[in-house]
Scaffold this active site. Structure first.
Site, PDB file in Angstrom:
ATOM      1  N   ASP A 187      28.249  56.389  17.060  1.00 56.11           N
ATOM      2  CA  ASP A 187      29.368  55.492  17.359  1.00 56.11           C
ATOM      3  C   ASP A 187      30.594  56.038  16.639  1.00 56.11           C
ATOM      4  O   ASP A 187      30.533  57.112  16.024  1.00 56.11           O
ATOM      5  CB  ASP A 187      29.039  54.048  16.932  1.00 56.11           C
ATOM      6  N   HIS A 249      33.605  55.151  22.163  1.00 59.44           N
ATOM      7  CA  HIS A 249      32.963  55.041  20.834  1.00 59.44           C
ATOM      8  C   HIS A 249      32.641  56.433  20.292  1.00 59.44           C
ATOM      9  O   HIS A 249      31.558  56.673  19.758  1.00 59.44           O
ATOM     10  CB  HIS A 249      31.691  54.176  20.916  1.00 59.44           C
ATOM     11  N   GLU A 313      32.938  49.747  26.665  1.00 57.91           N
ATOM     12  CA  GLU A 313      34.237  49.610  26.013  1.00 57.91           C
ATOM     13  C   GLU A 313      35.051  50.902  25.995  1.00 57.91           C
ATOM     14  O   GLU A 313      35.626  51.279  24.975  1.00 57.91           O
ATOM     15  CB  GLU A 313      34.030  49.092  24.574  1.00 57.91           C
TER      16      GLU A 313
HETATM   17  C1  ACM Z   1      28.487  46.412  23.262  1.00 59.31           C
HETATM   18  O1  ACM Z   1      28.264  45.362  22.651  1.00 59.31           O
HETATM   19  N1  ACM Z   1      29.628  47.046  23.084  1.00 59.31           N
HETATM   20  C2  ACM Z   1      27.522  46.962  24.165  1.00 59.31           C
END
Ligand code: ACM
Ligand code: ZN
Length: 513
Positions: A187, A249, A313
């Protein structure tokens, strides 16, 4: 339970969690034999089940699953043995997870069509053992799961959890027949797996400077440690599904290889939490070279057919402003940056397919995908409520339900009952216990619903003990919903008893307010 009447006992059911499909109480009790070589092994049976018997025996010798207090916890008594045998008659249940458990004063018989069922039977027995103090009520149990994917995700990027902690959690998950450990390995805040052709992913990407603490935080898992976790989980019939979050991410990747971003940087491994503008450059073929090396490494380490590629995201502003991304739009016949995500997803999923793997993505992978639809074999993990999952099933794709609206986000505040359905920021035990991943799915698409999952994101979880408090006992409620089915009777009373078992495993637990 105590002695007394024999007969149906489907309510209290030995206070088992998940509650078995059927539990018939018989008179008498079984006394666990003492462990130790002078009296032979505690568990014996068909040689093909040696791995299951060995893994389960560890749980009897040492209730804390090898991660806590040591010592032989078996009662000293003259009782018979625990024997495991193959059951050849056809049985219901997902892929051989069915088991029968016969407990009599003379001995215990675990029968199943395969190793998974044998292991589940032994874990049910371990639950009775943990609450019975070496003496457990006799009875007959027949059991099998409602869904094959009964998952739990641990975010090891925001907080780097140790290998002993991960094993402790996996062992406790196994006690609840959880079948998937989804390992979130990358991440913005840290990359946790070495990739030989991209050494900077760990050299640079695994460490971040924490401004608050004034020091570096981080770490990564060696390949040997990863193999150790995979083997530990496999012996407990949990599949480890790795996640490499792409193309968003990605701050840790960009800090290590700034050429893979649209602007060229500089970038840093993030110590802030949130969603960041910088993502992998969709116009740079180098991102697929990196993905190929990562997937090759995953292929060597993880036997699971699934690889989670993230996809959540993603911000598209950089793509819209980047000359290379604009060129890519022309090549692909797309007009807006946001549509490039589906093009990337299709390529990554194909690369995995070429390696014999199946891609799983968060539900964003369905969006803007009319030109580049999600490949048929890819699966969708629905997190922003259930709508992504329902839509994926409508399009014929496999689904794992992990809705943040229904309690599946264990980083949300624990509570017993949510004030309103779908409330974000809290995760209610009652909603998890009532979760039906197949709700609202037409009968002809139900086979696409693999199951459900709870996730623990770790932005605010900076210690194993806090993680335990957030995981337990909410995971027990979800495990029951996915194994027994939603809303099984008498849960609060059984859970109260069951939490005493979890205390014996040394797990810190939420206990209501
Ligand atoms: C997530 O909670 N961004 C998958
Ligand atoms: Zn770009």
């Amino acid at each position: 339970m105590g002695g007394g009447m024999a007969g149906e006992d489907n309510g209290f059911a030995g206070a088992l969690v998940p509650k078995p499909r059927s539990f018939r109480r018989r008179e008498g009790s079984f006394i666990f034999p003492a462990g130790g070589s002078s009296q032979g092994p505690l568990i014996e049976g068909d040689g093909e089940f040696k791995a299951e018997m060995d893994a389960a025996a560890e749980g009897f010798r040492n209730p804390a699953g090898g991660a806590g207090a040591q010592g032989d916890a078996c009662a000293r008594g003259p009782g018979g043995k625990i024997r495991c045998f193959r059951l050849d008659s056809p049985a219901p249940g997902a892929d051989g997870e069915y088991y029968r458990l016969d407990i009599s004063p003379q001995g215990v018989m675990v029968r199943a069509p395969g190793g998974a069922g044998i292991f589940h039977g032994l874990q049910t027995l371990r639950q009775l053992y943990l609450s019975g103090g070496g003496e457990i009520p006799c009875g007959e149990i027949e059991d099998w799961p409602a869904f094959p994917w009964r998952g739990f995700m641990l975010d090891c990027s925001r907080n780097f959890f140790s290998i002993p902690f991960i094993k402790k959690i996996i062992d406790a998950l196994a006690l609840h027949h959880i079948s998937v450990f989804h390992w979130h390995l990358t991440d913005d805040q840290g990359w946790r797996i070495p990739v030989p052709r991209y050494p900077l992913l760990t050299e640079i990407g695994s460490r971040r400077f924490d401004n608050r603490r004034g020091r570096y935080l981080g770490g990564f898992y060696s390949h040997d440690e990863i193999r150790e976790v995979v083997a530990f989980a496999a012996a407990r019939h949990l599949e480890v599904v790795p996640e490499i979050d792409l193309p968003g991410h990605a701050s840790a990747i960009l800090a290590a290889y700034p050429g893979l971003g649209c602007t060229g940087g500089p970038y840093r491994v993030e110590d802030r939490f949130g969603i960041f503008e910088d993502v992998l450059c969709a116009g740079n073929d180098g991102i697929f070279d990196l993905a190929a090396s990562v997937f090759d490494t995953l292929g060597e380490l993880f036997p699971s057919k699934y690889v989670h590629i993230g996809g959540d995201e993603v911000r598209f502003n950089r793509w819209n402003g980047c000359p290379k991304c604009r060129k890519r739009l022309e090549e692909t016949g797309l007009s807006e940056g946001r549509e490039l995500q589906s093009w990337i997803t299709v390529r990554l999923a194909q690369m995995l397919k070429d390696r014999g793997k199946t891609a799983v993505g968060w539900d964003e992978v369905l969006e803007d995908s009319s030109r580049y639809p999600l490949p048929e074999n890819a699966a969708v993990m629905s997190w922003r409520g259930v709508k992504g999952g329902v839509e994926a099933a409508r399009r014929g794709r496999a689904v794992i339900m992990s809705p943040n609206t229904e309690g599946c986000y264990l980083d949300y505040k624990p509570c017993d009952d949510a004030e309103e359905p779908g409330q974000l920021g809290v995760s209610a035990m009652s909603r998890l216990h009532n979760l039906d991943p197949a709700a609202g799915i037409p009968e002809e698409a139900r086979h696409l619903i693999l199951g459900g999952q709870a996730n623990l994101w770790s932005e605010l979880i900076y210690a194993g003990k806090i993680a335990e408090y957030m995981i337990f006992p909410r995971i027990c409620a979800l495990a029951e919903a996915l194994w027994t089915g939603p809303g099984a009777e008498d849960f609060p009373r059984r859970l109260e008893e069951h939490q005493k078992r979890l205390d014996k495993l040394g797990l810190l637990q939420y206990r209501g307010v």
